[in-house]
Design a protein around this motif. Structure first.
Motif, short mmCIF file in Angstrom:
data_model
loop_
_atom_site.label_atom_id
_atom_site.label_comp_id
_atom_site.label_asym_id
_atom_site.label_seq_id
_atom_site.Cartn_x
_atom_site.Cartn_y
_atom_site.Cartn_z
N GLY A 195 0.84 -1.18 0.00
CA GLY A 195 0.00 0.00 0.00
C GLY A 195 0.88 1.24 0.00
O GLY A 195 1.93 1.26 0.65
N LEU A 196 0.49 2.25 -0.73
CA LEU A 196 1.27 3.49 -0.77
C LEU A 196 0.77 4.43 0.32
O LEU A 196 -0.40 4.81 0.35
N ARG A 197 1.67 4.77 1.23
CA ARG A 197 1.38 5.71 2.32
C ARG A 197 2.01 7.04 1.94
O ARG A 197 3.22 7.25 2.10
N LEU A 198 1.20 7.94 1.44
CA LEU A 198 1.69 9.26 1.04
C LEU A 198 1.94 10.14 2.25
O LEU A 198 1.37 9.93 3.33
N ALA A 199 2.78 11.12 2.07
CA ALA A 199 3.05 12.09 3.14
C ALA A 199 1.76 12.78 3.55
O ALA A 199 0.88 13.05 2.74
N GLY A 200 1.63 13.04 4.87
CA GLY A 200 0.48 13.76 5.39
C GLY A 200 -0.58 12.88 6.01
O GLY A 200 -1.57 13.39 6.53
N ARG A 201 -0.37 11.54 6.00
CA ARG A 201 -1.40 10.65 6.55
C ARG A 201 -0.74 9.48 7.28
O ARG A 201 0.43 9.18 7.12
N GLU A 202 -1.57 8.85 8.13
CA GLU A 202 -1.13 7.69 8.92
C GLU A 202 0.16 8.04 9.65
O GLU A 202 0.25 9.09 10.29
N SER A 203 1.17 7.18 9.59
CA SER A 203 2.41 7.43 10.34
C SER A 203 3.22 8.58 9.75
O SER A 203 4.23 8.98 10.35
N ARG A 204 2.79 9.14 8.62
CA ARG A 204 3.52 10.25 7.99
C ARG A 204 2.74 11.57 8.13
O ARG A 204 2.95 12.50 7.35
N ARG A 205 1.87 11.65 9.13
CA ARG A 205 1.04 12.85 9.29
C ARG A 205 1.84 14.12 9.46
O ARG A 205 1.40 15.21 9.07
N ALA A 206 3.03 14.03 10.05
CA ALA A 206 3.82 15.24 10.31
C ALA A 206 4.48 15.80 9.05
O ALA A 206 4.96 16.93 9.05
N GLU A 207 4.49 15.03 7.99
CA GLU A 207 5.14 15.47 6.75
C GLU A 207 4.16 16.26 5.88
O GLU A 207 2.99 15.90 5.79
#
Length: 244
Positions: free
Chosen positions: A55-67
């Protein structure tokens, strides 16, 4: 002069679950606007013996919310290409849903035409117009962003408020997208649409044929709405498995 604050470290964009598939094929799944990698976890039992599901986890969501979210498709493509290379992936299929189909298409072009040592075996797209019509609905106009929130989350206002800025950022990325004609893909393309999708019709999807010299096939998911909610989500996974 104040020192610049360090930017947050980038998290991994590709998330997988379970053991790698013995086939050696990686399936990169790119979600609709505002979504993360998590919905594709349910696909692993369906597809696990066919491909390793990422699955692609883009910046800004899930564990990458701070990005900060990506602003262009090119940023996402460069990030995913680099991560695929780091993981030693040599053969990949690409799936993109709705907003994600824009990124999957551009990723297929980059891997095919930019001299990378990664074979694209298949491009699968769901619930999205063909390029160059990705933006024909005027993405700069005011949108009902709630249409991208799965129905079972709409009664959770705090969660919806977290999602809306991410959805808006993704819609903004599409609004800046520019289709650049060039050499067609040679990869097979599978186009999937829901029978209950009130935003798209089969006829409007036919232009995908012009994006490849390989075969283009079309599949209708009887239970599917625009986001393939409920039981249609696993029917979509089964359709992807059959195509691969």
């Amino acid at each position: 002069m104040n020192k610049l604050e360090p930017s947050p470290a980038k998290g991994q964009s590709l998330v997988s679950w379970g053991a790698p598939a013995t086939s050696g094929l990686a399936l990169v799944c790119i979600p609709w606007a505002g979504a993360g990698a998590a919905p594709f976890r349910a696909w692993t039992p369906v597809l696990g013996d066919t491909a390793t599901v990422y699955g692609l986890r883009l910046a800004g969501r899930e564990s990458r919310r701070a990005e900060p979210p990506a602003e262009t498709a090119g940023e996402v493509v460069s990030e995913v290409v680099a991560e695929l290379a780091d993981r030693g992936v040599t053969r990949v299929a690409l799936f993109g849903q709705c907003f994600g189909a824009v990124l999957a298409f551009e990723l297929a072009k980059a891997l095919t035409h930019d001299g990378h040592d990664i074979e694209v075996s298949h491009l699968l797209v769901a619930a999205q117009l063909a390029p160059p019509h990705f933006t024909e609905a005027d993405p700069t106009a005011e949108h009902d962003l709630l249409q991208y929130v799965p129905a079972h989350f709409r009664d959770e206002p705090d969660f919806v408020q977290l999602l809306l800025p991410i959805i808006a950022a993704d819609i903004g990325l599409v609004s800046r997208y520019v289709y650049r004609p060039g050499a067609a893909l040679t990869t097979p393309i599978t186009v999937v649409y829901g029978a209950r999708d009130d935003q798209l019709s089969r006829a409007r999807l036919d232009a995908w044929r012009r994006e490849t010299t390989g075969p283009t096939t079309f599949h209708e998911v009887a239970e599917g709405d625009h986001l393939f909610a409920g039981d249609a989500w696993l029917r979509l996974a089964e359709t992807v498995r059959a195509a691969l």
